[in-house]
Design a protein around this motif. Structure first.
Motif, PDB file in Angstrom:
ATOM      1  N   LEU A 129      43.881  37.705  50.350  1.00 14.72           N
ATOM      2  CA  LEU A 129      42.310  37.604  50.563  1.00 14.72           C
ATOM      3  C   LEU A 129      42.455  37.052  52.082  1.00 14.72           C
ATOM      4  O   LEU A 129      41.174  37.053  52.969  1.00 14.72           O
ATOM      5  N   VAL A 130      43.243  36.420  52.849  1.00 17.96           N
ATOM      6  CA  VAL A 130      43.087  36.293  54.300  1.00 17.96           C
ATOM      7  C   VAL A 130      42.539  37.080  55.257  1.00 17.96           C
ATOM      8  O   VAL A 130      41.480  36.678  55.931  1.00 17.96           O
ATOM      9  N   PRO A 131      43.107  38.422  55.189  1.00 19.29           N
ATOM     10  CA  PRO A 131      42.363  39.518  56.199  1.00 19.29           C
ATOM     11  C   PRO A 131      40.848  39.467  56.034  1.00 19.29           C
ATOM     12  O   PRO A 131      40.150  39.656  57.024  1.00 19.29           O
ATOM     13  N   TYR A 132      40.313  39.270  54.717  1.00 18.61           N
ATOM     14  CA  TYR A 132      38.979  39.401  54.516  1.00 18.61           C
ATOM     15  C   TYR A 132      38.232  38.199  54.964  1.00 18.61           C
ATOM     16  O   TYR A 132      37.067  38.163  55.312  1.00 18.61           O
ATOM     17  N   PHE A 133      38.768  36.932  54.733  1.00 21.07           N
ATOM     18  CA  PHE A 133      38.563  35.794  55.357  1.00 21.07           C
ATOM     19  C   PHE A 133      37.872  35.885  56.822  1.00 21.07           C
ATOM     20  O   PHE A 133      37.074  35.722  57.279  1.00 21.07           O
ATOM     21  N   GLU A 134      39.026  36.348  57.418  1.00 19.69           N
ATOM     22  CA  GLU A 134      39.067  36.591  58.859  1.00 19.69           C
ATOM     23  C   GLU A 134      38.168  37.734  59.306  1.00 19.69           C
ATOM     24  O   GLU A 134      37.416  37.555  60.354  1.00 19.69           O
ATOM     25  N   TRP A 135      38.002  38.435  58.516  1.00 24.89           N
ATOM     26  CA  TRP A 135      36.850  39.563  58.821  1.00 24.89           C
ATOM     27  C   TRP A 135      35.472  39.052  58.938  1.00 24.89           C
ATOM     28  O   TRP A 135      34.490  39.395  59.680  1.00 24.89           O
ATOM     29  N   VAL A 136      35.135  38.077  57.802  1.00 30.75           N
ATOM     30  CA  VAL A 136      33.967  37.641  57.556  1.00 30.75           C
ATOM     31  C   VAL A 136      33.633  36.617  58.664  1.00 30.75           C
ATOM     32  O   VAL A 136      32.560  36.543  59.506  1.00 30.75           O
ATOM     33  N   THR A 546      34.184  32.556  50.648  1.00 33.96           N
ATOM     34  CA  THR A 546      34.906  33.207  49.893  1.00 33.96           C
ATOM     35  C   THR A 546      34.227  34.318  49.077  1.00 33.96           C
ATOM     36  O   THR A 546      34.718  35.616  48.646  1.00 33.96           O
ATOM     37  N   SER A 547      32.865  34.054  48.737  1.00 37.76           N
ATOM     38  CA  SER A 547      31.955  34.987  47.941  1.00 37.76           C
ATOM     39  C   SER A 547      32.040  36.395  48.903  1.00 37.76           C
ATOM     40  O   SER A 547      32.115  37.356  48.433  1.00 37.76           O
ATOM     41  N   ARG A 553      36.095  42.650  50.041  1.00 32.84           N
ATOM     42  CA  ARG A 553      37.127  43.489  49.576  1.00 32.84           C
ATOM     43  C   ARG A 553      36.557  44.420  48.440  1.00 32.84           C
ATOM     44  O   ARG A 553      37.072  45.534  48.363  1.00 32.84           O
ATOM     45  N   THR A 554      35.594  43.902  47.638  1.00 37.20           N
ATOM     46  CA  THR A 554      35.136  44.816  46.737  1.00 37.20           C
ATOM     47  C   THR A 554      34.626  46.171  47.238  1.00 37.20           C
ATOM     48  O   THR A 554      34.605  47.161  46.347  1.00 37.20           O
ATOM     49  N   ARG A 570      42.138  46.084  57.528  1.00 37.94           N
ATOM     50  CA  ARG A 570      43.421  45.749  57.960  1.00 37.94           C
ATOM     51  C   ARG A 570      43.658  46.706  59.323  1.00 37.94           C
ATOM     52  O   ARG A 570      44.545  46.353  60.051  1.00 37.94           O
ATOM     53  N   SER A 571      42.728  47.633  59.447  1.00 38.55           N
ATOM     54  CA  SER A 571      43.144  48.632  60.718  1.00 38.55           C
ATOM     55  C   SER A 571      41.980  48.633  61.614  1.00 38.55           C
ATOM     56  O   SER A 571      42.100  49.090  62.612  1.00 38.55           O
ATOM     57  N   GLU A 572      40.916  47.961  61.596  1.00 37.34           N
ATOM     58  CA  GLU A 572      39.697  48.231  62.395  1.00 37.34           C
ATOM     59  C   GLU A 572      39.524  46.841  62.898  1.00 37.34           C
ATOM     60  O   GLU A 572      39.889  45.612  62.295  1.00 37.34           O
TER      61      GLU A 572
END
Length: 591
Positions: A129-136, A546-547, A553-554, A570-572
């Protein structure tokens, strides 16, 4: 036919809408409540105007406030704080964006791994989940909080507990730190002047320390909507979703319809599997019903409304877990009175925190007057020392817990709220099947049978009660260390906020509604993407980040599974929600 219909424009729905609109999908975003498109004309800075549950502009109800608010049944002594409208509960939150503790995820192997809700972990790892945390965090953007005197007092107390300062976003051990907030740092003349003429955009940018976070953020004056200081989704993800064509290559703007109450999710058998096919929504103004078909449906109406819609749609509840596991953070308030100035109600609402993985955390919270009074009077122990109801035993605070009244209240308030420090206790709660949403036997409203929230406040697990007592004692020690001359414990009755997990994803099909992808186990092409999808209480941290990370991710899972797309996180590189292209387009749209 739409590609995707998202039900609810609160904390999670706009995330999915923005991400998939950026990929060029045809996205319809439906919100049951109002859209406050011109907040400077619609809102005020008076607490009553915003938060009155019957008439406030943040009540749970339609745009037309001459019509009644929507009624929900909760049979116990509690208050379920729901908001309708674009932005949902993020309209009145404090912008706190801590990450969930790693210990609540699958595969965690720290020495304290058994201190968490081990029966209800996330079905994937923290590192996933870390890359999604970073994205948000980059999208909002999340920043280290602007701080003042009340944070200085909080840190003084935290230092006496012998804990280290945390310097990373991942919490692995007891520590304290500035909050990571989705509130823009003050810039220009903001924070440097009390001259109102110098607090207009662009002379002032970001937070102006007005202290009205809970009434909805509409400052700096003159700023474009996506430049408002507090990054609630009505100021961040929603503007990005409806302007996706100008900032994302190949993007298509999502269509947003407010005052659109979804009353049914349609489904049919396809290739032997029950499959979502669309929704029916009702126009709150005209009462007309509309049918929309879609390839994918995403529920994001919140922990109370998602189970209600599921039941009213006649969808299957195979393992009985739809609506169960209604989990909050077992809040409490600790109040310290000081001889010296604390700056308690000034500036950003909450800018300092202390974490105890396995137990929960503490936050300083500066409250405006009415909320300060509310926090000090909603007690499960009644009036201090006058009731024997099993809670509020004497501890490291002064006297029994409970509501302060009479001469004692006079003494507490004698120095004004500028000499108080209020600390919110946030407990890691176990997911409990007994706490649940069902349909009420009370008369239905115009949108169908209403939900009933059953919450066994006094029957929480031994671990949950242990956590709350532990954190309350730490809060008392912190206030003593900061120099409080007297410490009060309120023993708060359940004000159900930070509610999570009523449509939980999980490792086991026996006690979860969703797969790890966010898709319903019982209904294909039906996803859930808000707090109700979370697997547990996160260890105690506030749930918004986290939501939204899980919702991102969803969105990727939806794009990969049903639209043959590639993942992008992970690519953009993410586009920040304050991007000038969004500002310009919002201006062209008159929003």
């Amino acid at each position: 036919m739409r590609d995707v219909i998202v039900i609810g424009a609160g904390g999670g729905g706009p995330v999915v809408a923005k991400e998939l609109a950026a990929k060029g999908l045809d996205v319809l975003l439906l919100e049951a409540g109002p859209r406050h498109a011109k907040p400077r004309e619609e809102w005020s800075t008076f607490e009553e105007d915003a938060n009155n549950p019957l008439s406030g502009y943040f009540r749970l109800g339609p745009t037309d406030r001459s019509k009644p608010a929507w009624y929900r049944e909760w049979p116990q002594n509690s208050f379920v704080w729901q908001l309708s409208g674009v932005g949902g509960t993020t309209q009145h939150f404090y912008g706190n964006y801590p990450r969930a503790y790693p210990g609540v995820f699958q595969g965690y192997d720290g020495a304290d791994r058994n201190e968490y809700d081990v029966k209800h972990r996330f079905p994937f790892t923290y590192s996933e989940l870390v890359p999604y945390f970073e994205w948000v965090e980059a999208t909002m953007p999340v920043m280290t909080a602007a701080m003042g005197t009340k944070e200085q007092v909080f840190f003084k107390g935290a230092e006496t507990l012998g804990l280290p300062v945390q310097t990373t976003k991942t919490t692995l051990r007891p520590s304290y730190r500035p909050q990571e907030n989705a509130i823009l740092q003050p810039g220009g003349t903001a924070g440097k002047t009390s001259d109102k003429n110098l607090l207009n955009y662009p002379q002032a940018t970001g937070c102006t320390f007005c202290g009205y976070c809970f009434q909805g953020c509409m400052r700096p004056n003159g700023a474009p909507r996506n430049q408002f200081a507090k990054r609630s989704t009505d100021n961040s993800y929603v503007p990005m979703a409806i302007t996706a064509n100008v900032w994302a290559r190949g993007g298509k703007p999502a269509e947003l319809i407010a005052d659109a109450y979804v009353t049914k999710v349609h489904s049919e058998k396809r290739n032997g599997e029950l499959t979502a096919t669309g929704v029916t929504w009702r126009d709150n103004v005209s009462g007309d019903e509309h049918r929309e078909d879609a390839r994918v449906v995403v529920m994001a109406g919140g922990c109370t409304e998602n189970p209600r819609l599921w039941f009213n749609s006649g969808l299957p509840n195979q393992n009985g877990w739809v609506g169960r596991g209604y989990t909050d953070h077992f809040f409490d308030w600790m109040i310290g009175s000081f001889d010296d100035y604390t700056g308690n109600p000034k500036g950003v609402g909450s800018s300092a925190r202390l974490d105890y993985p396995g137990y929960g955390g503490l936050e300083n919270v500066g409250l405006p007057p009415a909320l300060n009074a509310f926090s000090g009077t909603l007690s499960d122990s009644g009036i201090r020392g006058q009731y024997k109801n099993g809670r509020g035993a004497t501890g490291p605070w002064d006297g029994p817990a409970g509501r302060v009244m009479g001469p004692e209240l006079k003494e507490l308030m004698a120095g004004g709220i500028d000499r108080l420090l209020t600390v919110l206790v946030i407990t890691d709660d176990d997911v409990e099947a007994q706490n649940r949403v069902t349909l009420s036997a009370l008369p239905a409203d115009e949108n169908g049978p209403i939900p009933k929230v059953t919450f066994k406040q006094r029957k929480r697990t031994r671990r949950t009660v242990r956590n709350r007592e532990f954190m309350a004692r730490k809060a008392a020690e912190l206030l003593r260390g900061a120099g409080a001359k007297k410490v009060y414990r309120v023993d708060w009755a359940p004000l159900i906020l930070h509610v999570q997990s009523s449509m939980r994803m999980g490792e086991s099909a026996q006690n979860s509604v969703l797969e790890g992808s966010g898709e319903a186990r019982a209904v294909k092409r039906l996803f859930v993407a808000d707090n109700s999808a979370l697997a547990n209480g996160l260890g105690g941290p506030n749930p918004t980040l986290t939501s939204q990370a899980v919702a991102t991710r969803t969105a990727e899972k939806i794009f990969q599974t049903y639209f043959d797309g590639d993942p992008w996180v992970r690519s953009e590189a993410p586009v920040v929600s304050t991007d000038p292209r969004v500002s310009v387009r919002m201006g062209q749209l008159g929003l």
